[in-house]
Write an enzyme that holds these catalytic residues in place. Structure first.
Site, PDB file in Angstrom:
ATOM      1  N   SER A 134       0.865  -1.183   0.000  1.00  0.00           N
ATOM      2  CA  SER A 134       0.000   0.000   0.000  1.00  0.00           C
ATOM      3  C   SER A 134       0.900   1.230   0.000  1.00  0.00           C
ATOM      4  CB  SER A 134      -0.845   0.000   1.279  1.00  0.00           C
ATOM      5  OG  SER A 134      -1.456   1.260   1.487  1.00  0.00           O
ATOM      6  N   TYR A 180      -2.148  -0.796  10.543  1.00  0.00           N
ATOM      7  CA  TYR A 180      -2.130  -1.055   9.096  1.00  0.00           C
ATOM      8  C   TYR A 180      -0.835  -0.509   8.488  1.00  0.00           C
ATOM      9  CZ  TYR A 180      -3.877  -1.135   4.231  1.00  0.00           C
ATOM     10  OH  TYR A 180      -4.051  -1.374   2.884  1.00  0.00           O
TER      11      TYR A 180
HETATM   12  P1  NAD Z   1     -11.165  -6.411  -0.035  1.00  0.00           P
HETATM   13  O1  NAD Z   1     -11.716  -6.372   1.354  1.00  0.00           O
HETATM   14  O2  NAD Z   1     -12.078  -6.269  -1.193  1.00  0.00           O
HETATM   15  O3  NAD Z   1     -10.319  -7.718  -0.268  1.00  0.00           O
HETATM   16  C1  NAD Z   1      -9.576  -8.320   0.732  1.00  0.00           C
HETATM   17  C2  NAD Z   1      -9.537  -9.777   0.448  1.00  0.00           C
HETATM   18  O4  NAD Z   1      -8.817 -10.431   1.481  1.00  0.00           O
HETATM   19  C3  NAD Z   1     -10.956 -10.381   0.408  1.00  0.00           C
HETATM   20  O5  NAD Z   1     -11.061 -11.221  -0.711  1.00  0.00           O
HETATM   21  C4  NAD Z   1     -11.029 -11.160   1.698  1.00  0.00           C
HETATM   22  O6  NAD Z   1     -11.847 -12.296   1.589  1.00  0.00           O
HETATM   23  C5  NAD Z   1      -9.567 -11.539   1.887  1.00  0.00           C
HETATM   24  N1  NAD Z   1      -9.277 -11.887   3.263  1.00  0.00           N
HETATM   25  C6  NAD Z   1      -9.386 -11.104   4.363  1.00  0.00           C
HETATM   26  N2  NAD Z   1      -9.101 -11.815   5.457  1.00  0.00           N
HETATM   27  C7  NAD Z   1      -8.789 -13.076   5.033  1.00  0.00           C
HETATM   28  C8  NAD Z   1      -8.419 -14.260   5.686  1.00  0.00           C
HETATM   29  N3  NAD Z   1      -8.297 -14.326   7.024  1.00  0.00           N
HETATM   30  N4  NAD Z   1      -8.171 -15.358   4.942  1.00  0.00           N
HETATM   31  C9  NAD Z   1      -8.319 -15.314   3.599  1.00  0.00           C
HETATM   32  N5  NAD Z   1      -8.661 -14.220   2.919  1.00  0.00           N
HETATM   33  C10 NAD Z   1      -8.911 -13.118   3.643  1.00  0.00           C
HETATM   34  O7  NAD Z   1     -10.034  -5.302  -0.042  1.00  0.00           O
HETATM   35  P2  NAD Z   1      -9.044  -4.755  -1.168  1.00  0.00           P
HETATM   36  O8  NAD Z   1      -9.101  -3.289  -1.071  1.00  0.00           O
HETATM   37  O9  NAD Z   1      -9.262  -5.412  -2.474  1.00  0.00           O
HETATM   38  O10 NAD Z   1      -7.638  -5.182  -0.531  1.00  0.00           O
HETATM   39  C11 NAD Z   1      -6.747  -6.096  -1.123  1.00  0.00           C
HETATM   40  C12 NAD Z   1      -5.356  -5.754  -0.690  1.00  0.00           C
HETATM   41  O11 NAD Z   1      -4.999  -4.477  -1.207  1.00  0.00           O
HETATM   42  C13 NAD Z   1      -5.159  -5.668   0.821  1.00  0.00           C
HETATM   43  O12 NAD Z   1      -3.928  -6.230   1.200  1.00  0.00           O
HETATM   44  C14 NAD Z   1      -5.167  -4.170   1.075  1.00  0.00           C
HETATM   45  O13 NAD Z   1      -4.453  -3.838   2.243  1.00  0.00           O
HETATM   46  C15 NAD Z   1      -4.484  -3.679  -0.177  1.00  0.00           C
HETATM   47  N6  NAD Z   1      -4.717  -2.275  -0.512  1.00  0.00           N
HETATM   48  C16 NAD Z   1      -5.980  -1.804  -0.704  1.00  0.00           C
HETATM   49  C17 NAD Z   1      -6.144  -0.465  -1.028  1.00  0.00           C
HETATM   50  C18 NAD Z   1      -7.488   0.129  -1.257  1.00  0.00           C
HETATM   51  O14 NAD Z   1      -7.584   1.355  -1.297  1.00  0.00           O
HETATM   52  N7  NAD Z   1      -8.527  -0.649  -1.433  1.00  0.00           N
HETATM   53  C19 NAD Z   1      -5.036   0.370  -1.141  1.00  0.00           C
HETATM   54  C20 NAD Z   1      -3.770  -0.150  -0.935  1.00  0.00           C
HETATM   55  C21 NAD Z   1      -3.624  -1.475  -0.615  1.00  0.00           C
END
Ligand code: NAD
Length: 262
Positions: free
Chosen positions: A144, A157
């Site tokens: 991130s 985080y």
């Molecule tokens: P999201 O909540 O849509 O996806 C997260 C995924 O992780 C989901 O599919 C969920 O089922 C899975 N997950 C969570 N806990 C779990 C567990 N215990 N076991 C198995 N799977 C699990 O969120 P997202 O925004 O798509 O995030 C994906 C990644 O991107 C994360 O690592 C997040 O930190 C990172 N990220 C997101 C953003 C943003 O703005 N959305 C920005 C930077 C980084």
């Protein structure tokens, strides 16, 4: 597109958001893809079947709770067994919780570190022996912008994503001569279920309406004033997994709409 034809990929946390977009992009590029999430195989079947039909790729699904080390290792073993090996590991699963440090629940810290950091260690540890043996591998960790900079109310985080960036660099150095790359992609705000939840949480801690939080708190950080699209992150992952990116390793590329340029 056949850039990744024959490659075998595992994307953790790929039933929604960025993970699903990455899985779709890898499948479109010709890779076989193992999806993962916490829902049962039965519940995930419509998603798996739709992705396979849409992309023409071999798509499988394994349920695993990545907060549990043995489950994280078993997930890598399941993907390796299903496809006869593993070439690409995308550590995407992650959670967020927004609260002041002195009000942050202990068990949420433990859960966040288990999923955002420890799972990345366990899957990488499990995947590397096979990648070393075949002399080719791609590990992409979805970190991130918070892997490089910080925001208030997100100390755990921020700590977790800084840890992922550091881990990524060390792994990259260890395997640099073995045809394996390891990179940590650093997106800014992408509108996914994770961010939708944050809007609600931020509205609570800032005592603001949700629309105002989007405008004045979330997109205030992003000079483009637009969310990054999950597909943009996915396209970058496909590039990092290609042969063209064989010299890109130990890096933490940003896709943040200019956020960290300030
Ligand atoms: P999201 O909540 O849509 O996806 C997260 C995924 O992780 C989901 O599919 C969920 O089922 C899975 N997950 C969570 N806990 C779990 C567990 N215990 N076991 C198995 N799977 C699990 O969120 P997202 O925004 O798509 O995030 C994906 C990644 O991107 C994360 O690592 C997040 O930190 C990172 N990220 C997101 C953003 C943003 O703005 N959305 C920005 C930077 C980084």
């Amino acid at each position: 597109m056949t850039m990744l034809a024959g490659k075998r990929a595992l994307v953790t946390g790929s039933t929604s958001g960025i993970g699903l977009a990455v899985a779709r992009a890898l499948a479109r590029a010709g890779a076989k893809v193992m999806l993962n999430g916490s829902r049962t195989a039965g519940d995930a079947e419509p998603l798996r079947a739709a992705l396979a039909a849409e992309t023409g790729a071999e798509v499988a699904y394994t349920a695993a709770n990545l907060a549990v080390p043995a489950s994280a290792r078993a997930l890598v073993e399941a993907a390796t067994a299903a496809f006869g090996g593993l070439d690409i590991l995308v550590n995407n699963a992650g959670i967020q919780h927004v609260a002041a440090v002195d009000a942050f629940p202990d068990d949420t810290w433990d859960q966040l570190m288990a999923i955002n950091v420890s799972a990345v260690f366990h899957t990488t540890k499990a995947a590397l022996p096979g990648m070393k043996e075949q002399g080719w591998g791609r590990i992409v960790n979805i970190a991130s912008a918070h892997g490089l900079v910080a925001s208030p109310f997100k100390a755990p985080y921020t700590a977790s994503k800084h840890a992922v960036v550091g881990f990524t660099k060390a792994v990259a150095l260890e395997v640099a001569e073995q045809g394996i790359t390891c990179n940590a992609l650093c997106p800014g705000y992408v509108r996914t279920p994770l961010v939708e939840k944050q809007v609600v949480d931020q509205a609570r801690v800032h005592n603001m309406a949700e629309e105002r939080v989007i405008r004045e708190v979330i997109l205030a950080a992003q000079p483009t004033k637009q969310f990054v699209e999950a597909d943009e992150v996915a396209a970058y992952v496909v590039f990092l997994c290609s042969d063209a990116a064989r010299s890109v390793t130990g890096s933490a590329p940003l896709i943040d709409g200019g956020w960290t340029a300030r």
